[in-house]
Design an enzyme around this catalytic site. Sequence first.
Site, PDB file in Angstrom:
ATOM      1  CB  CYS A   2      -0.956   0.092   1.171  1.00 17.52           C
ATOM      2  SG  CYS A   2      -2.085  -1.292   1.272  1.00 17.52           S
ATOM      3  NE  ARG A  27       4.646   1.658   0.128  1.00 18.46           N
ATOM      4  CZ  ARG A  27       5.700   1.371   0.881  1.00 18.46           C
ATOM      5  NH1 ARG A  27       6.912   1.672   0.462  1.00 18.46           N
ATOM      6  NH2 ARG A  27       5.548   0.794   2.038  1.00 18.46           N
ATOM      7  CD1 TRP A  75      -0.044  -6.374  -3.066  1.00 21.02           C
ATOM      8  CD2 TRP A  75      -0.395  -6.949  -0.933  1.00 21.02           C
ATOM      9  NE1 TRP A  75       0.266  -7.705  -2.931  1.00 21.02           N
ATOM     10  CE2 TRP A  75       0.055  -8.086  -1.644  1.00 21.02           C
ATOM     11  CE3 TRP A  75      -0.687  -7.084   0.420  1.00 21.02           C
ATOM     12  CZ2 TRP A  75       0.237  -9.328  -1.035  1.00 21.02           C
ATOM     13  CZ3 TRP A  75      -0.513  -8.317   1.022  1.00 21.02           C
ATOM     14  CH2 TRP A  75      -0.058  -9.428   0.290  1.00 21.02           C
ATOM     15  CG  ASN A 101       1.096   0.313   4.416  1.00 19.65           C
ATOM     16  OD1 ASN A 101       0.818  -0.862   4.172  1.00 19.65           O
ATOM     17  ND2 ASN A 101       2.332   0.768   4.396  1.00 19.65           N
ATOM     18  N   GLY A 102      -1.042  -1.568   6.327  1.00 23.90           N
ATOM     19  CA  GLY A 102      -0.756  -2.463   7.436  1.00 23.90           C
ATOM     20  C   GLY A 102      -1.946  -3.362   7.722  1.00 23.90           C
ATOM     21  CD  GLU A 484      17.350 -12.877  -7.395  1.00 26.85           C
ATOM     22  OE1 GLU A 484      16.720 -13.420  -6.476  1.00 26.85           O
ATOM     23  OE2 GLU A 484      17.097 -11.736  -7.802  1.00 26.85           O
ATOM     24  CE  LYS A 488      14.023 -11.045  -9.516  1.00 27.03           C
ATOM     25  NZ  LYS A 488      14.747 -10.809  -8.301  1.00 27.03           N
ATOM     26  CD  GLU A 491      10.098 -11.154  -8.294  1.00 23.00           C
ATOM     27  OE1 GLU A 491      11.299 -10.938  -8.290  1.00 23.00           O
ATOM     28  OE2 GLU A 491       9.341 -10.720  -7.398  1.00 23.00           O
ATOM     29  CG  HIS A 507      20.689 -36.606  -3.715  1.00 21.16           C
ATOM     30  ND1 HIS A 507      21.144 -37.835  -3.284  1.00 21.16           N
ATOM     31  CD2 HIS A 507      21.797 -35.830  -3.867  1.00 21.16           C
ATOM     32  CE1 HIS A 507      22.467 -37.797  -3.149  1.00 21.16           C
ATOM     33  NE2 HIS A 507      22.882 -36.589  -3.504  1.00 21.16           N
ATOM     34  CE  LYS A 609      11.567  -2.816  -5.071  1.00 18.66           C
ATOM     35  NZ  LYS A 609      12.334  -3.868  -5.751  1.00 18.66           N
TER      36      LYS A 609
HETATM   37  O1  M6R Z   1      12.730  -4.823   0.670  1.00 26.35           O
HETATM   38  P1  M6R Z   1      13.323  -6.171   0.937  1.00 26.35           P
HETATM   39  O2  M6R Z   1      14.662  -6.349   0.346  1.00 26.35           O
HETATM   40  O3  M6R Z   1      13.325  -6.527   2.410  1.00 26.35           O
HETATM   41  O4  M6R Z   1      12.357  -7.205   0.209  1.00 26.35           O
HETATM   42  C1  M6R Z   1      12.532  -8.586   0.364  1.00 26.35           C
HETATM   43  C2  M6R Z   1      11.730  -9.346  -0.654  1.00 26.35           C
HETATM   44  O5  M6R Z   1      10.363  -9.075  -0.496  1.00 26.35           O
HETATM   45  C3  M6R Z   1      12.149  -9.002  -2.088  1.00 26.35           C
HETATM   46  O6  M6R Z   1      13.495  -9.234  -2.299  1.00 26.35           O
HETATM   47  C4  M6R Z   1      11.327  -9.828  -3.101  1.00 26.35           C
HETATM   48  O7  M6R Z   1      11.652 -11.177  -2.981  1.00 26.35           O
HETATM   49  C5  M6R Z   1      11.579  -9.316  -4.517  1.00 26.35           C
HETATM   50  N1  M6R Z   1      10.346  -8.976  -5.141  1.00 26.35           N
HETATM   51  C6  M6R Z   1      12.235 -10.327  -5.384  1.00 26.35           C
HETATM   52  O8  M6R Z   1      12.489  -9.828  -6.651  1.00 26.35           O
END
Ligand code: M6R
Length: 614
Positions: A2, A27, A75, A101-102, A484, A488, A491, A507, A609
């Site tokens: 949010c 956000r 969000w 927000n929260g 990673e 990517k 997501e 395994h 984000k």
């Molecule tokens: O703001 P932060 O680095 O604490 O966020 C952590 C994760 O939410 C963040 O890295 C998330 O996994 C990304 N969207 C990945 O690309």
Amino acid sequence: MCGIVGYVGPLDAVQVILDGLKRMEYRGYDSAGIAVEVDGTITVAKRAGKLGRLSEQLEREPLPASHHGIGHTRWATHGGPTDTNAHPHVSEDGRVALVHNGIIENFAALRAALEERGVHFVSQTDTEAAAQLLAIELAETDDLTTAMQRLAKQLDGAFTLVAIDAHNPGEVVAARRDSPLVVGVGEGENFLASDVGAFIDHTREAIALGQNQVVTITRDSVRVTDYDGAPVEASHYHIDWSAEAAEKSGYDWFMRKEIFEQPRAVADTLLGRFDTAGRLTLDEVRISEDELRAINKIVVVACGTAYYAGMVAKYAIEHWTRTPVEVELASEFRYRDPVIDSRTLCVTISQSGETMDTLQAIRYASAQGAKIIAICNTNGATIPRESDAVIYTHAGPEIGVASTKAFLSQVVAAYLLGLYLAQVRGTMFGEEIKTVVDELAATPDKIQQVLDQANRVYELASEMVNVEDFIFLGRHVGVPVALEGALKLKEIAYLHAEGFAAGELKHGPIAIIDSTTPVFVVVPPRGRDHLHDKVISNIQEVRARGAQTVVLAERGDELAATFADWLIELPSVPTLLQPLVATVPLQLFACELATLLGRDVDQPRNLAKSVTVE
Ligand code: M6R
């Protein structure tokens, strides 16, 4: 999660808030809304869907001209993303509008009590309970600030609340606990926002609000109190980001722009780290060297991509400091009764500095006596403020939901921390540290060399538009790179992708490999031959099962090239630095494939984000 904006000043409030929300949209983007007050009446426009839908509605039916108001991009947590559940929420008597927000954890009890008093609710949100309660407090106090203080004391959970009152024009009031809120201090105007990006076009002067504080802004004043109304000294800071940093600068996506900014992000993270005697220094350290020498364990806590940066760092920090390093998902950390005491150093990594899982993990570690060092990209965020020491990553604003430049700069910052600890604890000689620092200083150019091959990676993506499953393999620091790469793709392309330690394949996971599953393999540089050769064997294992291989290997590695259906050449770097170059093609691949599939790369579905709920 949010984005919140509040404004009081001479400008058209709706336009200022809309512009701010545009910058906050990363956000959350399930719905958006704005409320303004004119002549004692609050008017709201809100709409499910992205901000563009709200803008279209406002073009058809503009809100009345006003010089103060609040806005929100959501969000969803409580209640689906509908027009009705969108914020702002207005109390039944029409007197207050509120954005949030929260999560208000006791909202069900509050709502039940209010309904018993005859209050009617229209939405399924936890926020509406706060709006209704605020109106009741306001009816008693007739002062929005006092009412907000009284409201905040009744709420459990994490929140930023921002409200306007139909009877108190020219004033916007906010309360904060565990959710982000910054004040933008202008001349004859003031702002409230979840992130400085919302007002960077108007002012670079900001105030970071502390926990359990209430702030009241008018055109000419900013007043901060605690929940009991006692004045609080605010901490001012200057924002050094440029407004252009928050623009796409000709790129189709923020993500792509941020991938291409990585040479600069890494170089900036390395800047100014030495004192005149050539010794490494950190940004803010409130831990004595004696305490650092006494630690017997390091625990890294982080989420998502930041967690993978921690996994990379473990290899280097253990190697350089001979101190055991555990890396833990922040969301799991405090539920397993971890063994922590005053000799534990807790390193937390977070781009936003607001991730709730991470924040709760460091609070837990701190309560057990551990010292906390934060690696963070956001000045003034809650996590660095609650830590004993901070290393800022200086990557500049990261807007794309998929983390890219933050990852590389987190790895660099964590390496600097490892070297700093080695310096303090005497586990490396000065010249050894200098050698690594020189190698790090050479990486921006090497990252650029990888970026220069972007077209080759894009070609690969266009070959793979019909593929539905992807496997990523690595060994040693290549494991987090593989994880990673898979994250990517998941997501932003919404494709099934998994990362594995190459040695684990046999395994179990090897059973899923067939000719329809491309396998990306990160091959360690030659030199540590046992590592390199093992991965070459792993490539042969998957080829024997019919898989197409995309091999990321050091330039000139003829052996690796032999087993590649697609070869992506990487510049020569020491093994520990390979993640800084090997991750980049995987980011480019995901960005391009998601683009070709028509995905919204910067705002992928279901994500936000900054994840400020647990
Ligand atoms: O703001 P932060 O680095 O604490 O966020 C952590 C994760 O939410 C963040 O890295 C998330 O996994 C990304 N969207 C990945 O690309």
